[in-house]
Design an enzyme around this catalytic site. Structure first.
Site, PDB file in Angstrom:
ATOM      1  N   ASP A  24      -7.661  36.441 -60.893  1.00 24.67           N
ATOM      2  CA  ASP A  24      -6.595  35.553 -60.420  1.00 24.67           C
ATOM      3  C   ASP A  24      -6.499  35.624 -58.903  1.00 24.67           C
ATOM      4  OD1 ASP A  24      -5.883  34.768 -62.967  1.00 24.67           O
ATOM      5  OD2 ASP A  24      -4.364  36.333 -63.190  1.00 24.67           O
ATOM      6  N   ARG A  36     -16.555  34.853 -70.224  1.00 25.90           N
ATOM      7  CA  ARG A  36     -15.156  34.484 -70.443  1.00 25.90           C
ATOM      8  C   ARG A  36     -15.066  33.196 -71.243  1.00 25.90           C
ATOM      9  NH1 ARG A  36     -10.026  34.705 -67.596  1.00 25.90           N
ATOM     10  NH2 ARG A  36      -8.591  33.866 -69.140  1.00 25.90           N
ATOM     11  N   ASP A  95     -11.007  38.479 -66.048  1.00 25.35           N
ATOM     12  CA  ASP A  95     -10.025  37.544 -65.497  1.00 25.35           C
ATOM     13  C   ASP A  95      -9.940  37.838 -64.000  1.00 25.35           C
ATOM     14  OD1 ASP A  95      -7.943  35.652 -65.520  1.00 25.35           O
ATOM     15  OD2 ASP A  95      -6.413  37.217 -65.688  1.00 25.35           O
ATOM     16  N   ARG A 151      -9.879  39.380 -72.911  1.00 24.44           N
ATOM     17  CA  ARG A 151     -10.906  38.734 -72.091  1.00 24.44           C
ATOM     18  C   ARG A 151     -11.859  39.739 -71.474  1.00 24.44           C
ATOM     19  NH1 ARG A 151      -6.705  36.613 -68.728  1.00 24.44           N
ATOM     20  NH2 ARG A 151      -6.048  35.705 -70.680  1.00 24.44           N
TER      21      ARG A 151
HETATM   22  N1  ATP Z   1      -3.337  31.561 -58.616  1.00 21.39           N
HETATM   23  C1  ATP Z   1      -4.172  31.311 -59.645  1.00 21.39           C
HETATM   24  N2  ATP Z   1      -5.250  32.076 -59.881  1.00 21.39           N
HETATM   25  C2  ATP Z   1      -6.077  31.819 -60.910  1.00 21.39           C
HETATM   26  N3  ATP Z   1      -5.915  30.794 -61.784  1.00 21.39           N
HETATM   27  C3  ATP Z   1      -4.846  29.994 -61.587  1.00 21.39           C
HETATM   28  C4  ATP Z   1      -3.933  30.223 -60.531  1.00 21.39           C
HETATM   29  N4  ATP Z   1      -2.976  29.260 -60.587  1.00 21.39           N
HETATM   30  C5  ATP Z   1      -3.285  28.480 -61.610  1.00 21.39           C
HETATM   31  N5  ATP Z   1      -4.395  28.904 -62.238  1.00 21.39           N
HETATM   32  C6  ATP Z   1      -4.935  28.240 -63.406  1.00 21.39           C
HETATM   33  O1  ATP Z   1      -4.584  28.994 -64.537  1.00 21.39           O
HETATM   34  C7  ATP Z   1      -5.504  28.656 -65.546  1.00 21.39           C
HETATM   35  C8  ATP Z   1      -5.499  29.732 -66.610  1.00 21.39           C
HETATM   36  O2  ATP Z   1      -6.012  30.888 -66.018  1.00 21.39           O
HETATM   37  P1  ATP Z   1      -6.228  32.160 -66.883  1.00 21.39           P
HETATM   38  O3  ATP Z   1      -6.933  31.826 -68.138  1.00 21.39           O
HETATM   39  O4  ATP Z   1      -6.853  33.186 -65.991  1.00 21.39           O
HETATM   40  O5  ATP Z   1      -4.728  32.520 -67.213  1.00 21.39           O
HETATM   41  P2  ATP Z   1      -4.271  33.815 -67.851  1.00 21.39           P
HETATM   42  O6  ATP Z   1      -5.004  34.912 -67.133  1.00 21.39           O
HETATM   43  O7  ATP Z   1      -4.431  33.764 -69.334  1.00 21.39           O
HETATM   44  O8  ATP Z   1      -2.748  33.895 -67.523  1.00 21.39           O
HETATM   45  P3  ATP Z   1      -2.068  34.318 -66.172  1.00 21.39           P
HETATM   46  O9  ATP Z   1      -2.278  33.160 -65.236  1.00 21.39           O
HETATM   47  O10 ATP Z   1      -0.650  34.548 -66.562  1.00 21.39           O
HETATM   48  O11 ATP Z   1      -2.750  35.579 -65.682  1.00 21.39           O
HETATM   49  C9  ATP Z   1      -6.823  28.526 -64.834  1.00 21.39           C
HETATM   50  O12 ATP Z   1      -7.629  27.581 -65.457  1.00 21.39           O
HETATM   51  C10 ATP Z   1      -6.446  28.106 -63.423  1.00 21.39           C
HETATM   52  O13 ATP Z   1      -6.778  26.751 -63.188  1.00 21.39           O
HETATM   53  N1  PH2 Z   2      -2.246  45.121 -68.668  1.00 22.92           N
HETATM   54  C1  PH2 Z   2      -2.604  43.841 -68.519  1.00 22.92           C
HETATM   55  N2  PH2 Z   2      -2.019  42.919 -69.281  1.00 22.92           N
HETATM   56  C2  PH2 Z   2      -2.352  41.616 -69.127  1.00 22.92           C
HETATM   57  C3  PH2 Z   2      -3.317  41.225 -68.200  1.00 22.92           C
HETATM   58  C4  PH2 Z   2      -3.931  42.227 -67.424  1.00 22.92           C
HETATM   59  O1  PH2 Z   2      -4.822  41.948 -66.551  1.00 22.92           O
HETATM   60  N3  PH2 Z   2      -3.546  43.518 -67.602  1.00 22.92           N
HETATM   61  N4  PH2 Z   2      -3.613  39.911 -68.044  1.00 22.92           N
HETATM   62  C5  PH2 Z   2      -3.002  38.994 -68.740  1.00 22.92           C
HETATM   63  C6  PH2 Z   2      -3.269  37.569 -68.495  1.00 22.92           C
HETATM   64  O2  PH2 Z   2      -3.866  37.370 -67.333  1.00 22.92           O
HETATM   65  C7  PH2 Z   2      -2.033  39.296 -69.787  1.00 22.92           C
HETATM   66  N5  PH2 Z   2      -1.739  40.676 -69.880  1.00 22.92           N
END
Ligand code: ATP
Ligand code: PH2
Length: 422
Positions: A230, A216, A228, A225
């Site tokens: 979360d 990543r 990911d 990516r």
């Molecule tokens: N609940 C959470 N889970 C994971 N990361 C988090 C969370 N809250 C805040 N973050 C922060 O978000 C930052 C960006 O994460 P990431 O790159 O996975 O975002 P993204 O996947 O592009 O967008 P999204 O958060 O909308 O899915 C991470 O560095 C992390 O510190």
């Molecule tokens: N369908 C789909 N779309 C996304 C996804 C994902 O996991 N699935 N994650 C994102 C940023 O975390 C942005 N958009």
């Protein structure tokens, strides 16, 4: 016990607080400082150069300052006990010695300091570690996504202090993108339910480590990516810090999270009270789910998707494997993302497909079925007690209790200190 352990010390950590027996101390403020001596087994950390095998003293400092500046207590003994509990909440800390100083204490004579020292061993005095139910959302749209997600599940299984309970089917989903973003491959998404004794930040770090080991890279928000992960929910907790927001602020609007989540926990609720299935039905990207693969973890062959360890100096491409879902897909178009207006801006990104990806030293374990992994088969009468899956899927799931490298974590089976739903 301590003589066999390694020692991390943090001294003179100072903050202004309101602790004391007297009213004027509680309405006023004065300096408190703490010395913490943490007893850990640092051998694995020293060997691997990986912080996850030890305790991050900066995190301990953050927690300690919150306690020093936080809710007032009467006694230094109580304050010190809170610091002890905070230190022992880190599973790697086997024993701790905490001294709290109150150099401006109300003493009517010349003095330089007053302090209280507590010494506690995990085995003797530590409370049972708090077990939290967590919901994790996994996604990938680069490389051999199925293989990467399988390996991510395998890596999660290896995490000390994390016990996996449920793994959803794999969902193939249209990318949800911000307006104007370039098209991306479809995603593969899944949700994992687990229990953990880790703190939210320990878990975040662990997940980011797995993401990094899967190649990543973050340069563009919502960029394509390899992996990911979360934290959608952590025991129903609400938390807003610079690097972690709980529950995940966007999960409640995303069918690619809500649909797999409702599959593995149909009773789960969001903080606004809506059931996850109801929220899924309202999500703007609900039409973006194009395929469901139920038995995706039961692949006979371990995936070849993950590269072997490489130094950063010798980056290695993540192979673009043609292997995709064994199920037919309703539509393979890559250029019809679901548009979404995100409420928060964050920086993140990945290399484009085909570009080299530097891989950090430690490999993600390859998925392979193991003895202690039970694949629940809803067609099997022995698995008849398993609650029905709304999507009619056969869901692979497992539960295993894994000790820390020091063998110290106990994650009691079935222990439930937090609600699994928000
Ligand atoms: N609940 C959470 N889970 C994971 N990361 C988090 C969370 N809250 C805040 N973050 C922060 O978000 C930052 C960006 O994460 P990431 O790159 O996975 O975002 P993204 O996947 O592009 O967008 P999204 O958060 O909308 O899915 C991470 O560095 C992390 O510190
Ligand atoms: N369908 C789909 N779309 C996304 C996804 C994902 O996991 N699935 N994650 C994102 C940023 O975390 C942005 N958009």
């Amino acid at each position: 016990m301590r003589e066999n352990l390694d020692v991390i010390t943090l001294r003179g950590l100072s903050a202004v607080g309101h602790h004391g027996v007297y009213d004027f101390e509680r309405s006023g403020s004065q300096v408190f400082s703490a010395d913490l001596t943490l007893y850990v087994d640092a051998r694995q950390a020293a060997l691997t150069d990986d912080v996850k095998y030890t305790v991050d003293y900066s995190q301990i400092a953050e927690d300690a300052v919150k306690i020093l500046t936080g809710t007032p207590v009467y006694l230094l003994e109580t304050l010190a006990q809170r610091l002890v509990d905070a230190a022992l909440a880190y599973t790697q800390v086997q024993a701790v010695e905490v001294t709290v100083h109150k150099p401006m204490a109300p003493v009517r004579h010349q003095f330089s300091d007053v302090s209280v020292t507590l010494r506690r061993d995990r085995t003797e005095d530590a409370p049972e570690p708090e077990v939290s139910r967590v919901v994790l959302a996994l996604g990938s749209n680069m490389g051999d996504s199925t293989g990467i997600l399988r390996n991510a599940v395998s890596a999660l299984i290896e995490v000390p202090g994390l016990e996996l309970d449920e793994v959803s089917s794999l969902y193939r989903t249209r990318p949800v993108l911000e307006p104007g973003m370039a098209s991306q491959n479809d995603y593969e998404n899944a949700v994992v339910l687990a229990r953990t004794v880790l703190t939210p930040h320990e878990l975040l770090k662990t997940l980011q480590d797995i993401e990094n080991r899967c190649g990543r890279r973050r340069t563009e928000r919502w960029g394509a990516r390899t992996l990911d992960i979360d934290i959608v929910d952590f025991g129903g907790r609400t938390l807003t810090t610079s690097d972690l927001t709980l529950p995940h602020p966007r999960a409640g609007e995303r069918a690619f999270v809500l649909v797999p989540w409702s599959e593995v926990d149909p009773q789960a609720r969001l903080t606004d009270g809506r059931g996850v299935a109801t929220a899924a039905a309202m999500a703007p990207d609900r039409q973006g789910i194009t395929d469901t693969i139920a038995d995706w973890l039961s692949e006979e062959q371990p995936s070849q998707a993950m590269p072997q360890p490489q130094s950063e100096e010798s980056p290695q491409s993540v192979p673009e494997l043609p292997k995709r879902s064994r199920r037919s897909r309703r539509d393979d178009r890559k250029d019809s993302p679901v548009q979404e207006s995100p409420s928060q801006q964050q920086a993140s990104a990945e290399p484009q497909q085909g570009q080299p990806v530097a891989v950090r030293a430690e490999p993600v374990p390859q998925w392979e079925p193991r003895e202690n992994v039970r694949i629940v088969d809803s067609d099997d009468p022995e698995d008849a007690t398993v609650q029905p899956r709304p999507l009619g899927s056969r869901v692979a799931r497992r539960a295993v209790i894994r000790p820390t490298p020091t063998g110290s974590i106990s994650l009691p089976r079935g222990t439930q200190s937090d609600s699994g739903s928000q």
